[in-house]
Design a protein around this motif. Sequence first.
Motif, PDB file in Angstrom:
ATOM      1  N   LEU A 183      18.748  82.616  68.758  1.00 56.97           N
ATOM      2  CA  LEU A 183      19.692  81.504  68.898  1.00 56.97           C
ATOM      3  C   LEU A 183      20.821  81.642  67.881  1.00 56.97           C
ATOM      4  CD1 LEU A 183      20.555  78.761  70.019  1.00 56.97           C
ATOM      5  CD2 LEU A 183      18.976  77.677  68.400  1.00 56.97           C
ATOM      6  N   HIS A 184      20.468  82.010  66.661  1.00 60.56           N
ATOM      7  CA  HIS A 184      21.473  82.191  65.607  1.00 60.56           C
ATOM      8  C   HIS A 184      22.458  83.295  65.985  1.00 60.56           C
ATOM      9  CE1 HIS A 184      23.081  83.762  61.786  1.00 60.56           C
ATOM     10  NE2 HIS A 184      22.984  82.520  61.362  1.00 60.56           N
ATOM     11  N   SER A 207      29.586  75.390  67.674  1.00 61.91           N
ATOM     12  CA  SER A 207      28.715  76.501  67.283  1.00 61.91           C
ATOM     13  C   SER A 207      28.605  76.599  65.768  1.00 61.91           C
ATOM     14  CB  SER A 207      29.232  77.817  67.868  1.00 61.91           C
ATOM     15  OG  SER A 207      30.545  78.108  67.391  1.00 61.91           O
ATOM     16  N   LEU A 231      14.560  81.451  66.922  1.00 58.40           N
ATOM     17  CA  LEU A 231      15.663  80.940  66.113  1.00 58.40           C
ATOM     18  C   LEU A 231      16.621  82.060  65.726  1.00 58.40           C
ATOM     19  CD1 LEU A 231      13.870  78.367  63.768  1.00 58.40           C
ATOM     20  CD2 LEU A 231      15.252  77.920  65.802  1.00 58.40           C
ATOM     21  N   THR A 232      16.083  83.262  65.513  1.00 60.31           N
ATOM     22  CA  THR A 232      16.938  84.413  65.204  1.00 60.31           C
ATOM     23  C   THR A 232      17.877  84.693  66.367  1.00 60.31           C
ATOM     24  OG1 THR A 232      15.099  85.366  63.952  1.00 60.31           O
ATOM     25  CG2 THR A 232      16.964  86.803  64.425  1.00 60.31           C
ATOM     26  N   ALA A 272      26.213  73.867  64.637  1.00 61.60           N
ATOM     27  CA  ALA A 272      24.829  74.215  64.968  1.00 61.60           C
ATOM     28  C   ALA A 272      24.290  75.282  64.018  1.00 61.60           C
ATOM     29  CB  ALA A 272      24.750  74.700  66.413  1.00 61.60           C
ATOM     30  N   LEU A 273      25.120  76.243  63.650  1.00 61.72           N
ATOM     31  CA  LEU A 273      24.692  77.292  62.718  1.00 61.72           C
ATOM     32  C   LEU A 273      24.284  76.704  61.373  1.00 61.72           C
ATOM     33  CD1 LEU A 273      27.316  80.125  63.379  1.00 61.72           C
ATOM     34  CD2 LEU A 273      24.856  80.276  63.739  1.00 61.72           C
ATOM     35  N   LEU A 322      20.570  75.340  61.253  1.00 62.69           N
ATOM     36  CA  LEU A 322      19.404  76.214  61.383  1.00 62.69           C
ATOM     37  C   LEU A 322      18.888  76.616  60.003  1.00 62.69           C
ATOM     38  CD1 LEU A 322      20.559  78.568  64.295  1.00 62.69           C
ATOM     39  CD2 LEU A 322      18.976  76.636  64.415  1.00 62.69           C
ATOM     40  N   SER A 382      13.775  80.301  58.321  1.00 64.24           N
ATOM     41  CA  SER A 382      13.201  80.402  59.665  1.00 64.24           C
ATOM     42  C   SER A 382      13.970  81.404  60.508  1.00 64.24           C
ATOM     43  CB  SER A 382      13.210  79.027  60.342  1.00 64.24           C
ATOM     44  OG  SER A 382      12.389  78.114  59.638  1.00 64.24           O
ATOM     45  N   VAL A 383      15.291  81.423  60.355  1.00 71.79           N
ATOM     46  CA  VAL A 383      16.116  82.369  61.104  1.00 71.79           C
ATOM     47  C   VAL A 383      15.797  83.801  60.697  1.00 71.79           C
ATOM     48  CG1 VAL A 383      18.479  83.204  61.445  1.00 71.79           C
ATOM     49  CG2 VAL A 383      17.995  80.753  61.532  1.00 71.79           C
TER      50      VAL A 383
END
Length: 233
Positions: A178-179, A28, A175-176, A31-32, A35, A39-40
């Motif tokens: 997902l973040h 995790s 994306l927000t 992945a962070l 991003l 976009s987040v």
Amino acid sequence: MKRAAALKAVGLGLGALAGALTIIWLASGAALSLLPADSVSGLARAQASFPAELETRSYANPGGIVAQAPGATELRLKRFLDRVVYQARGSGADALFDAVTGERLSPLSEDLVRQVATRDYVGPGALETLERIDAAAALPGLPAPLWRARFDDGLDTQLFISPFTGEVVARRNRLTRLHETLRAWHLLGANGRGAFALSLAAIGVLSLALSGAVALGVSAWMGARRRAKPAKK
């Protein structure tokens, strides 16, 4: 020996669980880092704004504006869309007023909110829906009420606009979300919104402790059996 094997299997299982949670934490975090921040946050599709110079002219008496906004502690003159407005701030007093006529604009009409949304958004999509949300439960982490503008741009971009000040208080997209999910897993619920992840964190720590305790217990038990076993003559 069967009991020892069973205890050893339990210890290995607990250790494997702790290892799996460690992998989730590392994955995790990786992945962070991949991003894109703009976009987040939604700023990648937000119109850059700069303070506009005010016209030199007569404006409505500030005293009359304050009289319409009980509890106001601050009054600011600024440009809003195509007009100059007074923005009052205070406990329950946030509102916009036309700076020329003194007319109260808040809560903003749907047409004005639509203009705010379409001017703020810069992207390939068009405004799909515009709805006012009054229930706080539908806006976790945000103050109610708010207008939600949704754009059909492939990212499900959403702008949350205050009906009192016309400000975009939050921007969210896929994306927000997902973040937020990855962050909850990575922080193991430390931000207060990942109760399930927090439970997994507790399980992981407990698993590490129990696996160590089981390993020590098995070792001590087998040592005691060897010592208690009579020596062959």
